[in-house]
Design an enzyme around this catalytic site. Structure first.
Site, PDB file in Angstrom:
ATOM      1  CD  GLU A 162     -16.479 -16.404  14.977  1.00 54.27           C
ATOM      2  OE1 GLU A 162     -15.583 -17.335  14.583  1.00 54.27           O
ATOM      3  OE2 GLU A 162     -16.882 -15.458  13.856  1.00 54.27           O
ATOM      4  CB  CYS A 194      -8.893 -19.173  16.311  1.00 51.18           C
ATOM      5  SG  CYS A 194      -9.244 -17.589  15.869  1.00 51.18           S
TER       6      CYS A 194
HETATM    7  P1  NAD Z   1     -12.013 -20.099  26.998  1.00 48.67           P
HETATM    8  O1  NAD Z   1     -13.141 -20.839  26.648  1.00 48.67           O
HETATM    9  O2  NAD Z   1     -11.317 -20.724  28.216  1.00 48.67           O
HETATM   10  O3  NAD Z   1     -12.465 -18.511  27.600  1.00 48.67           O
HETATM   11  C1  NAD Z   1     -13.283 -17.757  26.737  1.00 48.67           C
HETATM   12  C2  NAD Z   1     -14.054 -16.984  27.637  1.00 48.67           C
HETATM   13  O4  NAD Z   1     -15.108 -17.729  28.154  1.00 48.67           O
HETATM   14  C3  NAD Z   1     -13.337 -16.320  28.928  1.00 48.67           C
HETATM   15  O5  NAD Z   1     -13.647 -15.106  29.010  1.00 48.67           O
HETATM   16  C4  NAD Z   1     -13.693 -17.337  29.856  1.00 48.67           C
HETATM   17  O6  NAD Z   1     -13.925 -16.696  31.294  1.00 48.67           O
HETATM   18  C5  NAD Z   1     -15.082 -17.450  29.382  1.00 48.67           C
HETATM   19  N1  NAD Z   1     -15.701 -18.780  29.994  1.00 48.67           N
HETATM   20  C6  NAD Z   1     -15.268 -20.092  30.367  1.00 48.67           C
HETATM   21  N2  NAD Z   1     -16.329 -20.882  30.763  1.00 48.67           N
HETATM   22  C7  NAD Z   1     -17.066 -20.250  30.715  1.00 48.67           C
HETATM   23  C8  NAD Z   1     -18.509 -20.748  31.109  1.00 48.67           C
HETATM   24  N3  NAD Z   1     -18.930 -21.890  31.600  1.00 48.67           N
HETATM   25  N4  NAD Z   1     -19.700 -19.574  30.915  1.00 48.67           N
HETATM   26  C9  NAD Z   1     -19.480 -18.543  30.363  1.00 48.67           C
HETATM   27  N5  NAD Z   1     -18.115 -17.964  30.169  1.00 48.67           N
HETATM   28  C10 NAD Z   1     -17.100 -18.874  30.202  1.00 48.67           C
HETATM   29  O7  NAD Z   1     -10.951 -19.807  25.947  1.00 48.67           O
HETATM   30  P2  NAD Z   1      -9.607 -18.788  25.901  1.00 48.67           P
HETATM   31  O8  NAD Z   1      -8.911 -19.987  26.659  1.00 48.67           O
HETATM   32  O9  NAD Z   1      -9.723 -17.609  26.671  1.00 48.67           O
HETATM   33  O10 NAD Z   1      -9.162 -18.788  24.488  1.00 48.67           O
HETATM   34  C11 NAD Z   1      -8.652 -19.734  23.583  1.00 48.67           C
HETATM   35  C12 NAD Z   1      -9.867 -20.068  22.689  1.00 48.67           C
HETATM   36  O11 NAD Z   1     -10.406 -19.260  21.999  1.00 48.67           O
HETATM   37  C13 NAD Z   1      -9.196 -21.171  21.837  1.00 48.67           C
HETATM   38  O12 NAD Z   1      -9.722 -22.553  21.574  1.00 48.67           O
HETATM   39  C14 NAD Z   1      -9.132 -20.439  20.431  1.00 48.67           C
HETATM   40  O13 NAD Z   1      -9.171 -21.004  19.199  1.00 48.67           O
HETATM   41  C15 NAD Z   1     -10.465 -19.521  20.588  1.00 48.67           C
HETATM   42  N6  NAD Z   1     -10.434 -18.302  19.663  1.00 48.67           N
HETATM   43  C16 NAD Z   1     -11.397 -18.526  18.599  1.00 48.67           C
HETATM   44  C17 NAD Z   1     -11.245 -17.450  17.766  1.00 48.67           C
HETATM   45  C18 NAD Z   1     -12.222 -17.206  16.521  1.00 48.67           C
HETATM   46  O14 NAD Z   1     -12.375 -16.228  15.915  1.00 48.67           O
HETATM   47  N7  NAD Z   1     -12.757 -18.365  16.320  1.00 48.67           N
HETATM   48  C19 NAD Z   1     -10.405 -16.121  18.192  1.00 48.67           C
HETATM   49  C20 NAD Z   1      -9.563 -16.189  19.404  1.00 48.67           C
HETATM   50  C21 NAD Z   1      -9.769 -17.215  20.060  1.00 48.67           C
END
Ligand code: NAD
Length: 486
Positions: free
Chosen positions: A253, A287
Protein backbone atom coordinates in the site's frame (compact mmCIF):
# COMPACT_ATOMS: atom_id res chain seq x y z
CA UNK A 1 -3.07 19.14 25.32
CA UNK A 2 -2.51 15.48 26.13
CA UNK A 3 -0.45 14.73 29.22
CA UNK A 4 2.20 12.00 29.05
CA UNK A 5 0.72 8.69 30.22
CA UNK A 6 3.42 7.28 32.49
CA UNK A 7 5.36 5.19 32.31
CA UNK A 8 5.78 4.94 28.54
CA UNK A 9 6.10 1.30 27.44
CA UNK A 10 9.37 0.63 25.66
CA UNK A 11 9.45 -3.18 25.63
CA UNK A 12 9.23 -5.19 22.43
CA UNK A 13 7.15 -8.38 22.27
CA UNK A 14 9.15 -11.44 21.26
CA UNK A 15 7.98 -15.03 21.75
CA UNK A 16 5.58 -14.17 24.55
CA UNK A 17 8.12 -12.03 26.45
CA UNK A 18 8.18 -8.26 26.86
CA UNK A 19 11.84 -7.38 26.44
CA UNK A 20 13.85 -4.21 25.86
CA UNK A 21 15.57 -3.98 22.50
CA UNK A 22 19.29 -4.62 22.47
CA UNK A 23 20.08 -2.38 19.49
CA UNK A 24 20.83 1.35 19.53
CA UNK A 25 18.39 3.58 21.47
CA UNK A 26 16.60 6.09 19.25
CA UNK A 27 14.73 9.21 20.39
CA UNK A 28 10.96 9.29 19.99
CA UNK A 29 9.76 12.86 19.47
CA UNK A 30 6.60 14.81 20.14
CA UNK A 31 6.16 16.60 16.79
CA UNK A 32 3.93 19.25 18.37
CA UNK A 33 6.80 20.49 20.55
CA UNK A 34 9.95 18.91 19.16
CA UNK A 35 10.71 17.40 22.57
CA UNK A 36 12.10 13.92 23.06
CA UNK A 37 9.48 11.81 24.83
CA UNK A 38 11.60 8.73 25.43
CA UNK A 39 14.39 6.73 23.85
CA UNK A 40 13.56 3.25 22.60
CA UNK A 41 16.18 0.62 21.88
CA UNK A 42 15.78 -1.01 18.47
CA UNK A 43 15.56 -4.77 18.18
CA UNK A 44 18.99 -6.33 17.71
CA UNK A 45 19.53 -8.70 14.78
CA UNK A 46 19.33 -11.70 17.13
CA UNK A 47 16.02 -10.40 18.50
CA UNK A 48 14.56 -10.04 15.00
CA UNK A 49 15.72 -13.58 14.33
CA UNK A 50 14.14 -14.81 17.57
CA UNK A 51 10.84 -13.11 16.67
CA UNK A 52 10.75 -14.82 13.27
CA UNK A 53 11.65 -18.21 14.73
CA UNK A 54 8.95 -17.80 17.40
CA UNK A 55 6.36 -16.89 14.77
CA UNK A 56 7.40 -19.89 12.71
CA UNK A 57 7.06 -22.20 15.71
CA UNK A 58 3.70 -20.76 16.72
CA UNK A 59 2.28 -21.12 13.23
CA UNK A 60 1.38 -24.82 13.38
CA UNK A 61 -0.87 -24.30 16.42
CA UNK A 62 -2.44 -21.00 15.38
CA UNK A 63 -3.15 -22.18 11.83
CA UNK A 64 -5.14 -25.11 13.25
CA UNK A 65 -7.44 -22.96 15.39
CA UNK A 66 -10.98 -22.60 14.10
CA UNK A 67 -12.37 -19.34 12.74
CA UNK A 68 -14.56 -19.25 15.84
CA UNK A 69 -11.53 -19.45 18.14
CA UNK A 70 -9.61 -16.78 16.23
CA UNK A 71 -12.69 -14.57 16.12
CA UNK A 72 -12.96 -14.90 19.90
CA UNK A 73 -9.40 -13.65 20.34
CA UNK A 74 -9.91 -10.75 17.91
CA UNK A 75 -13.00 -9.67 19.84
CA UNK A 76 -10.98 -9.77 23.05
CA UNK A 77 -8.30 -7.62 21.40
CA UNK A 78 -11.02 -5.14 20.38
CA UNK A 79 -12.22 -5.07 24.01
CA UNK A 80 -8.65 -4.50 25.22
CA UNK A 81 -8.27 -1.64 22.76
CA UNK A 82 -11.52 -0.21 24.04
CA UNK A 83 -10.43 -0.47 27.68
CA UNK A 84 -7.15 1.26 26.83
CA UNK A 85 -8.57 3.71 24.33
CA UNK A 86 -8.03 6.85 26.36
CA UNK A 87 -4.38 5.96 27.06
CA UNK A 88 -3.81 4.96 23.44
CA UNK A 89 -5.46 8.11 22.08
CA UNK A 90 -3.19 10.19 24.34
CA UNK A 91 -0.13 8.33 23.07
CA UNK A 92 -1.24 8.76 19.47
CA UNK A 93 -1.68 12.49 20.09
CA UNK A 94 1.72 12.77 21.79
CA UNK A 95 3.65 10.71 19.29
CA UNK A 96 2.06 12.17 16.12
CA UNK A 97 1.15 15.60 17.46
CA UNK A 98 -2.41 15.08 16.23
CA UNK A 99 -5.33 16.62 18.14
CA UNK A 100 -6.35 14.30 20.98
CA UNK A 101 -10.08 14.61 20.30
CA UNK A 102 -9.51 13.40 16.73
CA UNK A 103 -7.27 10.52 17.81
CA UNK A 104 -10.06 9.41 20.14
CA UNK A 105 -12.93 9.89 17.74
CA UNK A 106 -11.26 8.65 14.56
CA UNK A 107 -8.13 6.53 15.01
CA UNK A 108 -9.16 4.53 18.07
CA UNK A 109 -12.74 4.03 16.96
CA UNK A 110 -11.55 2.78 13.57
CA UNK A 111 -8.93 0.43 15.04
CA UNK A 112 -11.48 -1.17 17.39
CA UNK A 113 -13.97 -1.61 14.57
CA UNK A 114 -11.39 -3.30 12.34
CA UNK A 115 -10.75 -6.06 14.90
CA UNK A 116 -14.52 -6.54 15.33
CA UNK A 117 -15.06 -6.64 11.58
CA UNK A 118 -12.42 -9.31 10.94
CA UNK A 119 -13.72 -11.38 13.85
CA UNK A 120 -17.03 -11.58 11.97
CA UNK A 121 -15.64 -11.78 8.44
CA UNK A 122 -13.44 -14.80 9.08
CA UNK A 123 -16.49 -16.79 10.16
CA UNK A 124 -18.49 -16.19 7.01
CA UNK A 125 -16.15 -16.48 4.07
CA UNK A 126 -17.57 -17.79 0.83
CA UNK A 127 -16.01 -19.55 -2.13
CA UNK A 128 -16.42 -21.88 -5.05
CA UNK A 129 -18.72 -24.90 -4.66
CA UNK A 130 -17.19 -28.30 -4.04
CA UNK A 131 -18.25 -30.75 -6.73
CA UNK A 132 -17.37 -33.22 -9.48
CA UNK A 133 -15.67 -31.12 -12.14
CA UNK A 134 -14.19 -34.30 -13.66
CA UNK A 135 -16.13 -37.58 -13.58
CA UNK A 136 -14.94 -39.70 -10.67
CA UNK A 137 -13.21 -36.85 -8.85
CA UNK A 138 -14.51 -34.53 -6.16
CA UNK A 139 -12.84 -31.15 -5.92
CA UNK A 140 -12.97 -28.73 -3.06
CA UNK A 141 -11.22 -25.46 -2.45
CA UNK A 142 -9.60 -24.43 0.82
CA UNK A 143 -8.21 -21.14 1.93
CA UNK A 144 -5.16 -21.63 4.11
CA UNK A 145 -2.84 -19.20 5.90
CA UNK A 146 0.60 -18.52 4.45
CA UNK A 147 2.85 -18.78 7.50
CA UNK A 148 4.93 -15.97 9.00
CA UNK A 149 3.92 -12.51 7.81
CA UNK A 150 6.21 -9.51 8.30
CA UNK A 151 4.04 -6.40 8.60
CA UNK A 152 5.70 -3.02 8.26
CA UNK A 153 3.75 0.13 9.08
CA UNK A 154 4.06 3.90 8.44
CA UNK A 155 3.79 6.75 10.94
CA UNK A 156 0.67 8.60 9.88
CA UNK A 157 -1.95 6.51 11.74
CA UNK A 158 0.09 4.17 13.96
CA UNK A 159 -2.62 2.28 15.85
CA UNK A 160 -5.01 2.19 12.91
CA UNK A 161 -2.34 0.87 10.54
CA UNK A 162 -1.43 -1.75 13.15
CA UNK A 163 -5.07 -2.84 13.24
CA UNK A 164 -5.33 -2.94 9.44
CA UNK A 165 -2.30 -5.22 9.29
CA UNK A 166 -2.61 -7.38 12.39
CA UNK A 167 -6.35 -8.17 12.36
CA UNK A 168 -6.72 -9.76 8.89
CA UNK A 169 -3.37 -11.59 9.09
CA UNK A 170 -4.26 -13.18 12.44
CA UNK A 171 -7.85 -13.83 11.38
CA UNK A 172 -6.61 -15.76 8.34
CA UNK A 173 -4.47 -17.96 10.62
CA UNK A 174 -1.01 -16.49 10.03
CA UNK A 175 1.54 -15.56 12.65
CA UNK A 176 3.23 -12.16 12.55
CA UNK A 177 6.24 -10.06 13.19
CA UNK A 178 4.95 -6.49 13.24
CA UNK A 179 7.25 -3.48 12.90
CA UNK A 180 5.79 -0.05 13.61
CA UNK A 181 7.41 3.04 12.12
CA UNK A 182 10.59 4.01 13.92
CA UNK A 183 8.93 7.39 14.57
CA UNK A 184 5.69 6.14 16.15
CA UNK A 185 5.99 2.95 18.20
CA UNK A 186 4.36 4.20 21.42
CA UNK A 187 0.74 3.13 21.00
CA UNK A 188 1.39 -0.42 19.83
CA UNK A 189 4.00 -0.92 22.57
CA UNK A 190 1.43 0.22 25.14
CA UNK A 191 -0.99 -2.37 23.78
CA UNK A 192 1.67 -5.11 23.68
CA UNK A 193 1.10 -6.42 27.26
CA UNK A 194 -2.62 -6.88 26.56
CA UNK A 195 -1.92 -8.56 23.22
CA UNK A 196 0.57 -10.83 24.92
CA UNK A 197 -1.99 -11.86 27.52
CA UNK A 198 -4.52 -12.77 24.83
CA UNK A 199 -2.38 -14.57 22.24
CA UNK A 200 -0.24 -17.72 22.50
CA UNK A 201 3.52 -16.96 22.58
CA UNK A 202 5.00 -16.20 19.18
CA UNK A 203 1.70 -15.64 17.33
CA UNK A 204 2.27 -11.88 17.31
CA UNK A 205 5.72 -10.38 17.80
CA UNK A 206 6.45 -6.66 17.82
CA UNK A 207 9.91 -5.38 16.96
CA UNK A 208 10.90 -1.72 16.73
CA UNK A 209 13.58 -0.10 14.66
CA UNK A 210 14.52 1.52 11.39
CA UNK A 211 13.73 0.31 7.90
CA UNK A 212 17.28 -0.36 6.84
CA UNK A 213 18.23 -2.12 10.07
CA UNK A 214 15.23 -4.07 11.40
CA UNK A 215 12.87 -3.84 8.40
CA UNK A 216 15.34 -5.08 5.80
CA UNK A 217 16.25 -8.06 7.97
CA UNK A 218 12.58 -9.02 8.15
CA UNK A 219 11.96 -8.79 4.44
CA UNK A 220 15.01 -10.79 3.44
CA UNK A 221 14.52 -13.63 5.94
CA UNK A 222 13.79 -16.97 4.23
CA UNK A 223 11.26 -18.07 6.88
CA UNK A 224 9.03 -15.03 6.25
CA UNK A 225 6.40 -16.03 3.69
CA UNK A 226 4.74 -12.69 3.09
CA UNK A 227 5.61 -9.02 3.55
CA UNK A 228 2.94 -6.42 4.02
CA UNK A 229 4.05 -2.79 3.73
CA UNK A 230 2.26 0.51 3.95
CA UNK A 231 4.77 3.15 3.05
CA UNK A 232 6.61 5.02 0.37
CA UNK A 233 6.95 3.85 -3.26
CA UNK A 234 10.75 3.68 -2.93
CA UNK A 235 10.40 1.48 0.15
CA UNK A 236 7.96 -0.72 -1.78
CA UNK A 237 10.51 -1.11 -4.58
CA UNK A 238 13.25 -2.09 -2.11
CA UNK A 239 10.97 -4.61 -0.47
CA UNK A 240 10.01 -6.14 -3.81
CA UNK A 241 13.67 -6.58 -4.69
CA UNK A 242 14.47 -8.20 -1.35
CA UNK A 243 11.34 -10.38 -1.46
CA UNK A 244 12.09 -11.60 -4.97
CA UNK A 245 15.08 -13.59 -3.71
CA UNK A 246 12.84 -15.94 -1.76
CA UNK A 247 9.68 -15.31 -3.84
CA UNK A 248 7.66 -14.00 -0.91
CA UNK A 249 4.13 -12.82 -1.38
CA UNK A 250 3.98 -9.03 -1.04
CA UNK A 251 1.13 -6.72 -0.12
CA UNK A 252 1.98 -3.11 -0.89
CA UNK A 253 0.00 0.00 0.00
CA UNK A 254 2.07 2.90 -1.24
CA UNK A 255 1.59 6.59 -1.91
CA UNK A 256 -1.24 8.58 -3.42
CA UNK A 257 -2.05 11.88 -5.12
CA UNK A 258 -5.82 11.97 -5.17
CA UNK A 259 -7.52 13.95 -7.95
CA UNK A 260 -10.68 15.86 -7.00
CA UNK A 261 -12.76 16.67 -10.10
CA UNK A 262 -15.11 19.57 -9.44
CA UNK A 263 -17.74 20.11 -12.16
CA UNK A 264 -19.46 23.43 -12.84
CA UNK A 265 -22.69 22.13 -11.32
CA UNK A 266 -21.13 20.94 -8.04
CA UNK A 267 -22.51 22.08 -4.69
CA UNK A 268 -19.79 24.65 -4.00
CA UNK A 269 -20.40 24.77 -0.27
CA UNK A 270 -20.02 20.98 -0.01
CA UNK A 271 -16.82 21.01 -2.08
CA UNK A 272 -15.27 23.72 0.08
CA UNK A 273 -16.21 21.93 3.30
CA UNK A 274 -15.03 18.58 1.90
CA UNK A 275 -11.62 19.78 0.71
CA UNK A 276 -11.08 21.89 3.84
CA UNK A 277 -11.63 18.75 5.89
CA UNK A 278 -10.13 16.01 3.73
CA UNK A 279 -7.36 17.82 1.89
CA UNK A 280 -5.84 18.82 5.22
CA UNK A 281 -6.87 16.08 7.67
CA UNK A 282 -3.84 14.77 9.59
CA UNK A 283 -1.92 17.74 8.12
CA UNK A 284 -2.27 16.13 4.69
CA UNK A 285 -0.20 13.12 5.80
CA UNK A 286 -2.71 10.80 4.28
CA UNK A 287 -2.34 8.75 1.12
CA UNK A 288 -5.95 9.53 0.12
CA UNK A 289 -5.77 13.30 0.88
CA UNK A 290 -7.92 15.42 -1.47
CA UNK A 291 -4.87 17.29 -2.70
CA UNK A 292 -5.14 17.68 -6.49
CA UNK A 293 -8.20 19.68 -7.51
CA UNK A 294 -9.33 19.95 -11.13
CA UNK A 295 -11.95 22.73 -11.18
CA UNK A 296 -14.15 23.36 -14.23
CA UNK A 297 -13.89 26.87 -15.68
CA UNK A 298 -17.40 27.94 -14.59
CA UNK A 299 -16.81 27.23 -10.88
CA UNK A 300 -13.04 27.68 -10.72
CA UNK A 301 -12.75 31.30 -9.55
CA UNK A 302 -15.46 31.05 -6.87
CA UNK A 303 -13.94 27.78 -5.63
CA UNK A 304 -10.44 29.26 -5.31
CA UNK A 305 -11.78 32.28 -3.44
CA UNK A 306 -14.05 30.42 -1.03
CA UNK A 307 -11.67 27.53 -0.46
CA UNK A 308 -8.81 29.96 0.18
CA UNK A 309 -10.81 31.61 2.96
CA UNK A 310 -11.87 28.25 4.39
CA UNK A 311 -8.32 26.88 4.42
CA UNK A 312 -7.00 30.05 6.06
CA UNK A 313 -9.50 29.44 8.87
CA UNK A 314 -8.11 25.97 9.75
CA UNK A 315 -7.04 25.97 13.39
CA UNK A 316 -3.79 24.38 14.56
CA UNK A 317 -1.04 24.71 17.18
CA UNK A 318 -3.46 26.24 19.69
CA UNK A 319 -3.18 25.68 23.43
CA UNK A 320 -6.62 24.05 23.78
CA UNK A 321 -6.78 20.62 22.12
CA UNK A 322 -10.46 20.96 21.23
CA UNK A 323 -9.68 24.05 19.13
CA UNK A 324 -7.16 22.31 16.89
CA UNK A 325 -8.21 20.72 13.63
CA UNK A 326 -4.83 19.55 12.36
CA UNK A 327 -1.44 18.72 13.82
CA UNK A 328 2.17 19.19 12.76
CA UNK A 329 4.25 17.20 10.28
CA UNK A 330 5.85 14.13 11.80
CA UNK A 331 9.50 15.24 11.67
CA UNK A 332 11.49 18.38 10.80
CA UNK A 333 12.65 16.48 7.71
CA UNK A 334 9.08 15.95 6.54
CA UNK A 335 8.22 19.62 7.23
CA UNK A 336 11.26 20.78 5.26
CA UNK A 337 10.37 18.44 2.42
CA UNK A 338 6.88 19.98 2.24
CA UNK A 339 8.37 23.49 2.38
CA UNK A 340 10.76 22.73 -0.47
CA UNK A 341 7.92 21.41 -2.68
CA UNK A 342 5.98 24.64 -2.13
CA UNK A 343 9.06 26.80 -2.67
CA UNK A 344 9.78 25.14 -6.01
CA UNK A 345 6.11 25.46 -7.02
CA UNK A 346 6.05 29.18 -6.22
CA UNK A 347 9.19 29.62 -8.27
CA UNK A 348 6.94 29.01 -11.31
CA UNK A 349 5.42 32.27 -12.55
CA UNK A 350 2.00 30.75 -13.27
CA UNK A 351 1.43 29.36 -9.76
CA UNK A 352 -0.34 31.61 -7.30
CA UNK A 353 -0.24 31.36 -3.50
CA UNK A 354 -3.83 31.64 -2.28
CA UNK A 355 -3.04 31.02 1.37
CA UNK A 356 -0.32 29.52 3.59
CA UNK A 357 3.01 28.51 2.04
CA UNK A 358 5.22 29.01 5.09
CA UNK A 359 6.65 27.12 8.03
CA UNK A 360 4.68 28.04 11.14
CA UNK A 361 6.73 30.07 13.58
CA UNK A 362 6.80 28.57 17.05
CA UNK A 363 7.60 25.17 18.48
CA UNK A 364 6.79 21.93 16.70
CA UNK A 365 7.00 20.86 13.09
CA UNK A 366 3.96 22.75 11.79
CA UNK A 367 3.47 23.96 8.25
CA UNK A 368 0.71 26.39 7.35
CA UNK A 369 -2.26 24.90 5.48
CA UNK A 370 -1.55 25.92 1.91
CA UNK A 371 -3.64 26.39 -1.21
CA UNK A 372 -1.95 26.96 -4.57
CA UNK A 373 -3.89 27.98 -7.70
CA UNK A 374 -2.96 28.26 -11.37
CA UNK A 375 -1.17 24.91 -11.27
CA UNK A 376 -0.65 23.00 -14.52
CA UNK A 377 -0.81 19.31 -15.19
CA UNK A 378 2.93 18.76 -15.61
CA UNK A 379 4.02 20.81 -12.62
CA UNK A 380 5.91 18.83 -10.00
CA UNK A 381 3.43 19.95 -7.33
CA UNK A 382 0.57 18.38 -9.35
CA UNK A 383 2.44 15.17 -10.13
CA UNK A 384 4.23 14.25 -6.92
CA UNK A 385 2.96 13.28 -3.49
CA UNK A 386 3.73 16.06 -0.99
CA UNK A 387 2.27 14.29 2.07
CA UNK A 388 1.63 17.60 3.79
CA UNK A 389 -1.10 20.28 4.10
CA UNK A 390 -0.84 21.45 0.50
CA UNK A 391 -3.64 21.41 -2.09
CA UNK A 392 -3.35 22.54 -5.72
CA UNK A 393 -6.04 23.82 -8.09
CA UNK A 394 -5.89 23.30 -11.87
CA UNK A 395 -8.55 24.74 -14.21
CA UNK A 396 -10.18 22.56 -16.86
CA UNK A 397 -12.75 23.14 -19.62
CA UNK A 398 -14.21 19.77 -20.65
CA UNK A 399 -14.74 16.66 -18.51
CA UNK A 400 -12.81 14.39 -20.88
CA UNK A 401 -9.76 16.56 -20.26
CA UNK A 402 -10.23 16.39 -16.50
CA UNK A 403 -10.47 12.59 -16.59
CA UNK A 404 -7.34 12.37 -18.77
CA UNK A 405 -5.43 14.61 -16.39
CA UNK A 406 -6.69 12.79 -13.32
CA UNK A 407 -5.52 9.47 -14.79
CA UNK A 408 -2.22 10.93 -16.00
CA UNK A 409 -0.49 10.06 -12.74
CA UNK A 410 1.89 7.45 -11.36
CA UNK A 411 -0.56 6.97 -8.50
CA UNK A 412 -3.88 5.16 -8.39
CA UNK A 413 -5.21 5.06 -4.85
CA UNK A 414 -8.10 7.48 -4.31
CA UNK A 415 -10.11 10.05 -6.27
CA UNK A 416 -13.39 11.97 -6.15
CA UNK A 417 -15.85 13.66 -8.45
CA UNK A 418 -18.20 16.44 -7.39
CA UNK A 419 -21.36 17.15 -9.43
CA UNK A 420 -25.11 17.22 -8.86
CA UNK A 421 -25.65 15.22 -12.04
CA UNK A 422 -25.59 11.49 -11.31
CA UNK A 423 -25.17 10.56 -14.96
CA UNK A 424 -22.03 12.67 -15.18
CA UNK A 425 -20.76 11.40 -11.83
CA UNK A 426 -21.08 7.77 -12.89
CA UNK A 427 -19.46 8.35 -16.26
CA UNK A 428 -16.47 10.02 -14.65
CA UNK A 429 -16.23 7.52 -11.78
CA UNK A 430 -16.27 4.58 -14.19
CA UNK A 431 -13.35 6.03 -16.16
CA UNK A 432 -11.07 6.88 -13.25
CA UNK A 433 -8.14 4.49 -12.71
CA UNK A 434 -8.15 4.59 -8.92
CA UNK A 435 -8.74 2.00 -6.22
CA UNK A 436 -11.52 4.19 -4.83
CA UNK A 437 -13.69 6.96 -6.25
CA UNK A 438 -16.02 8.95 -4.04
CA UNK A 439 -18.95 10.87 -5.48
CA UNK A 440 -19.68 14.19 -3.74
CA UNK A 441 -17.45 13.11 -0.88
CA UNK A 442 -13.88 12.10 -0.19
CA UNK A 443 -11.90 10.11 2.37
CA UNK A 444 -14.67 8.04 3.97
CA UNK A 445 -13.68 4.43 4.71
CA UNK A 446 -15.74 1.49 5.92
CA UNK A 447 -14.22 -1.67 7.40
CA UNK A 448 -16.42 -3.76 5.05
CA UNK A 449 -15.10 -2.08 1.89
CA UNK A 450 -11.70 -2.73 0.21
CA UNK A 451 -8.99 -0.07 0.38
CA UNK A 452 -6.03 -0.26 -1.97
CA UNK A 453 -4.50 1.09 -5.10
CA UNK A 454 -3.49 0.64 -8.70
CA UNK A 455 -0.28 1.56 -10.52
CA UNK A 456 2.52 2.74 -8.23
CA UNK A 457 0.12 3.11 -5.32
CA UNK A 458 0.65 -0.62 -4.96
CA UNK A 459 -1.65 -3.60 -4.87
CA UNK A 460 -3.27 -5.71 -2.25
CA UNK A 461 -6.30 -4.68 -0.29
CA UNK A 462 -6.66 -3.53 3.28
CA UNK A 463 -10.00 -3.81 5.12
CA UNK A 464 -12.90 -5.94 3.82
CA UNK A 465 -12.97 -9.67 3.14
CA UNK A 466 -10.68 -9.01 0.14
CA UNK A 467 -7.93 -8.48 2.68
CA UNK A 468 -8.55 -11.96 4.15
CA UNK A 469 -7.95 -13.33 0.67
CA UNK A 470 -4.67 -11.44 0.38
CA UNK A 471 -3.49 -13.01 3.66
CA UNK A 472 -4.38 -16.56 2.62
CA UNK A 473 -3.76 -18.95 -0.22
CA UNK A 474 -6.25 -20.93 -2.28
CA UNK A 475 -5.68 -24.67 -2.34
CA UNK A 476 -7.43 -27.33 -4.39
CA UNK A 477 -8.06 -30.78 -2.87
CA UNK A 478 -9.13 -33.41 -5.40
CA UNK A 479 -10.27 -36.90 -4.41
CA UNK A 480 -10.56 -39.73 -6.93
CA UNK A 481 -13.39 -42.16 -6.35
CA UNK A 482 -15.56 -44.61 -8.21
CA UNK A 483 -18.56 -43.52 -10.19
CA UNK A 484 -20.96 -46.42 -9.52
CA UNK A 485 -22.17 -47.61 -6.14
CA UNK A 486 -22.19 -51.41 -5.88
P1 NAD B 1 8.36 4.77 4.64
O1 NAD B 1 8.29 3.98 3.39
O2 NAD B 1 9.51 5.66 4.87
O3 NAD B 1 8.29 3.80 5.91
C1 NAD B 1 7.26 2.85 6.05
C2 NAD B 1 7.79 1.69 6.85
O4 NAD B 1 8.75 1.00 6.06
C3 NAD B 1 8.51 2.10 8.13
O5 NAD B 1 8.17 1.20 9.16
C4 NAD B 1 9.97 1.98 7.75
O6 NAD B 1 10.81 1.72 8.85
C5 NAD B 1 9.93 0.80 6.81
N1 NAD B 1 11.05 0.70 5.88
C6 NAD B 1 11.74 1.72 5.29
N2 NAD B 1 12.73 1.23 4.50
C7 NAD B 1 12.65 -0.12 4.60
C8 NAD B 1 13.41 -1.20 4.02
N3 NAD B 1 14.43 -0.99 3.19
N4 NAD B 1 13.06 -2.46 4.34
C9 NAD B 1 12.02 -2.71 5.17
N5 NAD B 1 11.29 -1.75 5.76
C10 NAD B 1 11.59 -0.47 5.47
O7 NAD B 1 6.98 5.53 4.69
P2 NAD B 1 6.49 6.57 5.81
O8 NAD B 1 7.29 7.81 5.57
O9 NAD B 1 6.50 5.94 7.15
O10 NAD B 1 4.96 6.77 5.40
C11 NAD B 1 4.58 7.67 4.42
C12 NAD B 1 4.27 6.95 3.12
O11 NAD B 1 3.30 5.92 3.35
C13 NAD B 1 3.65 7.87 2.11
O12 NAD B 1 4.20 7.68 0.85
C14 NAD B 1 2.18 7.47 2.10
O13 NAD B 1 1.48 7.75 0.96
C15 NAD B 1 2.26 6.02 2.39
N6 NAD B 1 0.98 5.55 2.95
C16 NAD B 1 0.16 4.79 2.16
C17 NAD B 1 -1.05 4.33 2.65
C18 NAD B 1 -1.96 3.48 1.80
O14 NAD B 1 -2.95 2.95 2.30
N7 NAD B 1 -1.69 3.31 0.51
C19 NAD B 1 -1.44 4.65 3.95
C20 NAD B 1 -0.58 5.42 4.73
C21 NAD B 1 0.64 5.87 4.21
Amino acid sequence: MPGTPTPLCTALLIDGELVEGCGPAEPILNPATGETLVRIAEAGVEQVEAAIVAAQRAFAGWARTTPQQRAGVLLEIADALQRQQEQLACLEALNCGKPLHLARQDDLAAAIDVFRFFAGAVRCQTGQLAGEYLPGYTSLVRRDPLGVVASIAPWNYPIMMAAWKIAPALAAGNTLVFKPSEHTPLSILALAPALNALLPPGVLNIVCGGGESVGSHLVSHPAVRMVSLTGDIVTGQKILQAASRTLKRTHLELGGKAPVIVCDDADLEAVVAGVRAYGYYNAGQDCTAACRIYAQAGIHDRLVEELGAAVASLRFAGKRDADNEIGPLITPRQRDRVASFVERALGQPHIERVTGAAVHSGPGFYYQPTLLAGCRQHDEIVQREVFGPVVTVTRFEGLAQAVDWANDSEYGLASSVWTQNLDKAMQVANRLQYGCTWINSHFMLASEMPHGGLKRSGYGKDLSSDSLQDYSVVRHIMARHGEHLE
